[in-house]
Enzyme design. Structure first.
Site, PDB file in Angstrom:
ATOM      1  CE  LYS A  54      56.039   7.524  71.277  1.00  0.00           C
ATOM      2  NZ  LYS A  54      57.047   8.320  70.576  1.00  0.00           N
ATOM      3  CB  CYS A  97      53.936   9.611  66.893  1.00  0.00           C
ATOM      4  SG  CYS A  97      55.161   8.295  66.826  1.00  0.00           S
TER       5      CYS A  97
END
Length: 433
Positions: free
Chosen positions: A215, A269
């Protein structure tokens, strides 16, 4: 694991990921309880409404609440699967803060029973899932926790990061591939059974640490490539060249795919997660660190160019178009557009007007600035200076005849037909962190 109708799922955190995830799971027929610390969020969901902007989410939540498959509470209850989707911010030194994750795990511990599955979805530093495991083992010594001793574990613990795009969350929660990392292979298989209930994309199993790094790697990859585009935009601006034309031409090469520059990088993010990799191994991440610094510095560069343009027209009203971190959403987290607009508002006061179709009021960053919120039509009628900070569709749709006479600083390249400003009006300005 129980059938869909019998399955009980608790989703901790009803934000931009947690609420859509809870609603998608509830649509399968499972009984879903959404947990949030905010009573107003709980009340909103229980009334069948939503507190965030996401395409088709309002209709989905309304439907699953009406059918009794989704409800919300501030208190945990027993469940078969616990999904943790809480924020993971960083501090002033860019060190990751997993406090919300550990607090959520503490909450889960009180309701755990043998056979349950605990899944962390929050983007986290490598090793966070193991910290969750260790905390659960400490809080629930009556349960055999995977990876802490011999014997068959009573529960399963896994990490499965979300990888969705705001504005397409409901589609991508189902269609995108998922990486499922278990504390043990058995844990990964247990989590895999759960995700196959609602995910059409491929579900690939691995270790928890590999899934955590995957991720972070995905977001760092994007950040590094955006940094290249942002650095190009500064060089082109200082040389008096249209960077959008350069990128369009360069991308005609079969092995070149330059991304789009902007006023920086935002969101929870891409603007945050690369720091987790840097913090995990600071000696071996100079490229990732530099990319972060370039993208953060682009916001200051944008402010400098905008200030030069505004100062060139003393007294003229200025419209800043957009505050969100990306197009067509109401998410302002880490938004460079918001930082630029707020800085200009505090410097130029009432001259600055803000156009943000996804906001009813201005964020607190504008308190005391004197800036006001207006719509795009008012901006076109009253503001000779336009600063494009977000590529919302409503801004893209403005025809040339309504903006041709304006002084425009387009940080998103949405108006390629707009007459370009003379370089002397806004440049040169140095990109510096």
């Amino acid at each position: 694991m129980p059938t869909d109708a019998e399955l009980k799922v608790a989703v901790l955190g009803l934000g931009y990921i947690g609420l859509p995830t809870a609603a998608v799971i509830a649509r399968t027929g499972a009984q879903v309880l959404g947990i949030d610390v905010s009573q107003s969020v709980v009340d909103t969901v229980n009334s069948g409404r939503v507190h965030i902007e996401e395409i088709d989410l309002d209709g989905l939540v309304s439907g699953v609440v009406a059918r009794g498959n989704l409800r919300a509470s501030t208190l945990i209850e027993p469940a078969d699967v616990f999904v943790i989707a809480v924020p993971t911010p960083f501090d002033d030194n860019h060190a990751p803060d997993i406090g919300y994750v550990l607090k959520a795990a503490t909450t889960v511990a009180a309701a755990l029973k043998a056979g349950d599955v605990v899944i962390l979805e929050s983007t986290s530093p490598v090793g966070t899932t193991e910290k969750v495991r260790d905390l659960l083992a400490k809080l629930r010594p009556d349960l055999k926790v995977p990876g802490t001793g011999p014997g068959t574990p009573d529960i399963a613990i896994a990490y499965c990061p979300e990888r969705v795009l705001p504005g397409r969350i409901l589609v991508e929660l189902i269609d995108n591939d998922r990486v499922i990392g278990g504390i043990t292979p058995r844990c990964a298989r247990k989590a895999l059974q759960f995700y196959r209930r609602f995910v059409r994309g491929a579900c690939v199993t691995t270790t928890a640490r590999a899934a955590e790094m995957t991720k972070l790697t995905e977001n760092a990859f994007r950040d590094v490539n955006i940094a290249f585009a942002n650095e190009l935009s500064v060089v082109a601006g200082n040389l008096g060249i249209d960077v959008w034309e350069v990128i369009r031409l360069a991308n005609r090469h079969p092995r070149v795919n330059i991304l789009s520059p902007g006023p920086g990088v935002g969101g929870h993010c891409i603007a945050v997660d690369p720091w987790f990799l840097v913090h995990g191994d600071p000696e071996n991440t100079p490229l990732i660190r530099t990319a972060r610094e370039v993208n953060d510095a682009k916001t200051g560069y944008t402010i400098g160019r905008a200030e030069a343009l505004i100062e060139a027209m003393p007294g003229a009203p200025v419209a800043c178009l957009g505050l969100a971190f990306k197009a067509n959403i109401d998410d302002f987290r880490e938004s460079p557009a918001l930082k630029v607009a707020a800085s200009l508002a505090h410097r130029f006061g009432e001259r600055v007007r803000i156009v943000e179709p996804y906001a009813d009021t201005l964020p607190k960053a504008f308190d005391g600035s004197g800036a006001g919120l207006i719509d795009i039509d008012t901006a076109l009628e009253t503001c000779p200076i336009l600063i494009v900070l977000v590529d919302h569709d409503v801004f893209r749709s403005v025809p040339l005849e309504e903006r041709a006479a304006k002084r425009v600083y387009d940080t998103r390249g949405i108006w390629p037909d707009q007459p370009q400003l003379a370089v002397s009006e806004v440049s040169p300005i140095r990109l510096a962190s």
